[in-house]
Design an enzyme around this catalytic site. Structure first.
Site, PDB file in Angstrom:
ATOM      1  N   ASN A   1      -2.978  -8.949   3.387  1.00 48.37           N
ATOM      2  CA  ASN A   1      -2.947  -8.821   1.926  1.00 48.37           C
ATOM      3  C   ASN A   1      -2.007  -9.899   1.361  1.00 48.37           C
ATOM      4  O   ASN A   1      -0.822  -9.916   1.689  1.00 48.37           O
ATOM      5  CB  ASN A   1      -2.461  -7.408   1.554  1.00 48.37           C
ATOM      6  CG  ASN A   1      -2.420  -7.197   0.059  1.00 48.37           C
ATOM      7  OD1 ASN A   1      -1.945  -8.055  -0.682  1.00 48.37           O
ATOM      8  ND2 ASN A   1      -2.890  -6.059  -0.399  1.00 48.37           N
TER       9      ASN A   1
ATOM     10  N   HIS B   1       1.340 -10.732  -2.627  1.00 51.88           N
ATOM     11  CA  HIS B   1       2.733 -11.074  -2.939  1.00 51.88           C
ATOM     12  C   HIS B   1       3.020 -12.571  -2.898  1.00 51.88           C
ATOM     13  O   HIS B   1       4.093 -12.999  -3.333  1.00 51.88           O
ATOM     14  CB  HIS B   1       3.684 -10.256  -2.074  1.00 51.88           C
ATOM     15  CG  HIS B   1       3.589  -8.796  -2.423  1.00 51.88           C
ATOM     16  ND1 HIS B   1       3.638  -8.362  -3.733  1.00 51.88           N
ATOM     17  CD2 HIS B   1       3.382  -7.696  -1.673  1.00 51.88           C
ATOM     18  CE1 HIS B   1       3.486  -7.046  -3.753  1.00 51.88           C
ATOM     19  NE2 HIS B   1       3.317  -6.619  -2.527  1.00 51.88           N
TER      20      HIS B   1
ATOM     21  N   HIS C   1      -5.736  -7.681  -4.331  1.00 48.61           N
ATOM     22  CA  HIS C   1      -5.899  -6.574  -5.290  1.00 48.61           C
ATOM     23  C   HIS C   1      -5.951  -7.161  -6.698  1.00 48.61           C
ATOM     24  O   HIS C   1      -4.973  -7.736  -7.170  1.00 48.61           O
ATOM     25  CB  HIS C   1      -4.701  -5.625  -5.141  1.00 48.61           C
ATOM     26  CG  HIS C   1      -4.805  -4.368  -5.951  1.00 48.61           C
ATOM     27  ND1 HIS C   1      -3.939  -3.309  -5.781  1.00 48.61           N
ATOM     28  CD2 HIS C   1      -5.658  -3.978  -6.929  1.00 48.61           C
ATOM     29  CE1 HIS C   1      -4.259  -2.342  -6.637  1.00 48.61           C
ATOM     30  NE2 HIS C   1      -5.293  -2.721  -7.348  1.00 48.61           N
TER      31      HIS C   1
ATOM     32  N   ARG D   1      -5.514  -6.312 -10.001  1.00 45.03           N
ATOM     33  CA  ARG D   1      -4.997  -5.196 -10.806  1.00 45.03           C
ATOM     34  C   ARG D   1      -5.398  -5.345 -12.258  1.00 45.03           C
ATOM     35  O   ARG D   1      -5.581  -6.450 -12.761  1.00 45.03           O
ATOM     36  CB  ARG D   1      -3.464  -5.156 -10.712  1.00 45.03           C
ATOM     37  CG  ARG D   1      -2.980  -4.461  -9.464  1.00 45.03           C
ATOM     38  CD  ARG D   1      -1.473  -4.254  -9.513  1.00 45.03           C
ATOM     39  NE  ARG D   1      -1.062  -3.345  -8.462  1.00 45.03           N
ATOM     40  CZ  ARG D   1      -0.941  -2.024  -8.621  1.00 45.03           C
ATOM     41  NH1 ARG D   1      -1.166  -1.470  -9.790  1.00 45.03           N
ATOM     42  NH2 ARG D   1      -0.586  -1.269  -7.620  1.00 45.03           N
TER      43      ARG D   1
ATOM     44  N   ARG E   1      -0.936  -8.470 -12.529  1.00 46.03           N
ATOM     45  CA  ARG E   1       0.479  -8.813 -12.292  1.00 46.03           C
ATOM     46  C   ARG E   1       0.644  -9.856 -11.177  1.00 46.03           C
ATOM     47  O   ARG E   1       1.661 -10.498 -11.082  1.00 46.03           O
ATOM     48  CB  ARG E   1       1.296  -7.563 -11.982  1.00 46.03           C
ATOM     49  CG  ARG E   1       0.967  -6.926 -10.661  1.00 46.03           C
ATOM     50  CD  ARG E   1       1.907  -5.777 -10.348  1.00 46.03           C
ATOM     51  NE  ARG E   1       1.682  -4.628 -11.196  1.00 46.03           N
ATOM     52  CZ  ARG E   1       2.035  -3.384 -10.856  1.00 46.03           C
ATOM     53  NH1 ARG E   1       2.671  -3.184  -9.718  1.00 46.03           N
ATOM     54  NH2 ARG E   1       1.785  -2.365 -11.635  1.00 46.03           N
TER      55      ARG E   1
ATOM     56  N   GLU F   1      -9.396  -5.178  -3.404  1.00 47.09           N
ATOM     57  CA  GLU F   1      -9.013  -3.827  -3.827  1.00 47.09           C
ATOM     58  C   GLU F   1      -9.115  -3.789  -5.339  1.00 47.09           C
ATOM     59  O   GLU F   1      -8.660  -4.719  -6.019  1.00 47.09           O
ATOM     60  CB  GLU F   1      -7.566  -3.542  -3.438  1.00 47.09           C
ATOM     61  CG  GLU F   1      -7.322  -3.556  -1.960  1.00 47.09           C
ATOM     62  CD  GLU F   1      -5.829  -3.534  -1.663  1.00 47.09           C
ATOM     63  OE1 GLU F   1      -5.011  -3.447  -2.593  1.00 47.09           O
ATOM     64  OE2 GLU F   1      -5.493  -3.611  -0.483  1.00 47.09           O
TER      65      GLU F   1
ATOM     66  N   THR G   1       0.402   0.801  -4.884  1.00 45.42           N
ATOM     67  CA  THR G   1      -0.575   1.899  -4.886  1.00 45.42           C
ATOM     68  C   THR G   1       0.015   3.109  -4.158  1.00 45.42           C
ATOM     69  O   THR G   1       0.095   3.133  -2.939  1.00 45.42           O
ATOM     70  CB  THR G   1      -1.882   1.432  -4.201  1.00 45.42           C
ATOM     71  OG1 THR G   1      -2.202   0.137  -4.700  1.00 45.42           O
ATOM     72  CG2 THR G   1      -3.015   2.384  -4.492  1.00 45.42           C
TER      73      THR G   1
ATOM     74  N   GLU H   1     -10.425   3.649   3.934  1.00 44.65           N
ATOM     75  CA  GLU H   1      -9.121   3.134   4.357  1.00 44.65           C
ATOM     76  C   GLU H   1      -8.131   4.271   4.177  1.00 44.65           C
ATOM     77  O   GLU H   1      -7.997   4.831   3.072  1.00 44.65           O
ATOM     78  CB  GLU H   1      -8.716   1.905   3.538  1.00 44.65           C
ATOM     79  CG  GLU H   1      -7.352   1.389   4.004  1.00 44.65           C
ATOM     80  CD  GLU H   1      -6.983   0.020   3.440  1.00 44.65           C
ATOM     81  OE1 GLU H   1      -7.883  -0.770   3.094  1.00 44.65           O
ATOM     82  OE2 GLU H   1      -5.769  -0.235   3.353  1.00 44.65           O
TER      83      GLU H   1
ATOM     84  N   HIS I   1      -0.949   0.395   4.147  1.00 42.26           N
ATOM     85  CA  HIS I   1       0.097   0.663   3.155  1.00 42.26           C
ATOM     86  C   HIS I   1       1.420   0.995   3.833  1.00 42.26           C
ATOM     87  O   HIS I   1       1.529   1.963   4.576  1.00 42.26           O
ATOM     88  CB  HIS I   1      -0.246   1.779   2.166  1.00 42.26           C
ATOM     89  CG  HIS I   1       0.511   1.596   0.875  1.00 42.26           C
ATOM     90  ND1 HIS I   1       1.810   1.990   0.729  1.00 42.26           N
ATOM     91  CD2 HIS I   1       0.171   0.981  -0.268  1.00 42.26           C
ATOM     92  CE1 HIS I   1       2.219   1.651  -0.483  1.00 42.26           C
ATOM     93  NE2 HIS I   1       1.252   1.024  -1.102  1.00 42.26           N
TER      94      HIS I   1
HETATM   95  N1  PXP Z   1      -4.305  -1.371   1.649  1.00 43.61           N
HETATM   96  C1  PXP Z   1      -4.429  -1.033   0.356  1.00 43.61           C
HETATM   97  C2  PXP Z   1      -5.686  -0.339  -0.068  1.00 43.61           C
HETATM   98  C3  PXP Z   1      -3.423  -1.352  -0.585  1.00 43.61           C
HETATM   99  O1  PXP Z   1      -3.556  -0.982  -1.883  1.00 43.61           O
HETATM  100  C4  PXP Z   1      -2.296  -2.072  -0.140  1.00 43.61           C
HETATM  101  C5  PXP Z   1      -1.234  -2.471  -1.135  1.00 43.61           C
HETATM  102  O2  PXP Z   1      -1.755  -3.357  -2.080  1.00 43.61           O
HETATM  103  C6  PXP Z   1      -2.222  -2.434   1.210  1.00 43.61           C
HETATM  104  C7  PXP Z   1      -3.224  -2.051   2.084  1.00 43.61           C
HETATM  105  C8  PXP Z   1      -1.069  -3.234   1.750  1.00 43.61           C
HETATM  106  O3  PXP Z   1       0.100  -2.512   1.633  1.00 43.61           O
HETATM  107  P1  PXP Z   1       1.474  -3.201   1.998  1.00 43.61           P
HETATM  108  O4  PXP Z   1       1.681  -4.337   1.074  1.00 43.61           O
HETATM  109  O5  PXP Z   1       2.460  -2.090   1.824  1.00 43.61           O
HETATM  110  O6  PXP Z   1       1.371  -3.663   3.439  1.00 43.61           O
END
Ligand code: PXP
Length: 258
Positions: free
Chosen positions: A6, A9, A42, A44, A48, A69, A100, A148, A211
């Site tokens: 992901n 960030h 994602h 959003r 953001r 996402e 999330t 998921e 997550h």
């Molecule tokens: N999976 C989903 C569906 C998410 O919403 C997120 C956070 O955006 C993640 C995985 C990744 O989570 P993390 O950044 O805490 O590893």
């Protein structure tokens, strides 16, 4: 077990200056060479981090499958249908949340229509759900292709047990338990995730999880063989600040090897 990276960030860091550096697209080339199997972003509602322009250019340019996402917001669904990513993961969204925080409320009938809409555009659809049976069964009955499993509760428990979070202002108040209770609760949460993963596999669904997974808590999740893919963002991007993205990905992939 495959790794979905992901990269939200990286865009968060870019947005700190509102310029075009660092570029999330650059991360994809590094990720591919380091052994990542999928890129997750994602989109959003408040944009953001990842924005519409990112989605377009990432889908156009990536060698890796893209998993987007998103919420069930009408504009977002319409926009993503037009971009045709490989996969969509439906997630709940609250404007005020930092991340999330939980799985989808599957009682919302609109989810079924949104799943069908994406599938009409040849997009694979997963639902992001808390590890509970009713959410799993509703996902199946709505026709989702996969689920998921939200690992946030497990991850928070491990933070409270193994890090010093408890002694900071970020302590998770409802998880301020003694050591033995935390260990017990961690084991129970792992069992729950395992049971849902097994049941989902039996229902012929794709089984993914994510997550809050990090270098300390991922090993126990990797032991759950039914899970095909982990989506991990924050911990890898955080580590990459110190060791570089390639190294941070490789360290995670090493832990994911059973
Ligand atoms: N999976 C989903 C569906 C998410 O919403 C997120 C956070 O955006 C993640 C995985 C990744 O989570 P993390 O950044 O805490 O590893």
């Amino acid at each position: 077990m495959q790794l979905g990276l992901n990269i939200d960030h990286i865009a968060t860091l870019r947005e700190a200056r509102k310029i075009n550096d660092p570029d999330p697209l650059e991360a994809i080339f590094i990720a591919k060479n380091a052994g990542v199997s999928q890129i997750t972003i994602h989109l959003r509602e408040d944009r953001r981090h990842i924005n519409d322009f990112d989605v377009k250019r990432i889908i156009e340019s990536s060698f890796l499958p893209i998993n987007i996402e998103c919420s069930i917001d009408e504009y977002i669904v319409d926009f993503i249908c037009k971009q045709k990513p490989y996969k969509v993961t439906l997630v709940p969204e609250k404007r005020e949340e930092v991340t999330t925080e939980g799985g989808l409320n599957m009682e919302n009938n609109k989810i079924k229509d949104v799943i069908k809409e994406f599938q009409k555009h040849d997009i694979f659809v997963a639902t992001f759900i808390d590890p509970n049976l009713s959410a799993l069964e509703l996902s199946k009955s709505y026709g989702a292709d996969g689920i998921e499993i939200h690992t946030g509760y497990y991850a928070n428990l491990t933070l409270m047990l193994y890090s010093n979070l408890k002694n900071t202002h970020n302590s998770i108040k409802n998880l301020e338990l003694d050591k033995n209770s935390l260990i017990q609760e961690i084991n129970t949460s792992l069992e729950t995730i395992k049971n849902i993963a097994m049941r989902a596999k039996k229902l012929n669904l794709g089984v993914y999880a994510g997550h809050g997974l990090n270098y300390f808590n991922v090993k126990e999740i990797v032991k759950i063989q039914e899970i095909e893919e982990l989506n991990i963002g924050q911990s890898i991007i955080a580590k990459s600040v110190f060791v570089g993205l390639k190294e941070a990905i490789k360290d995670m992939l090493d832990l994911m090897r059973v």
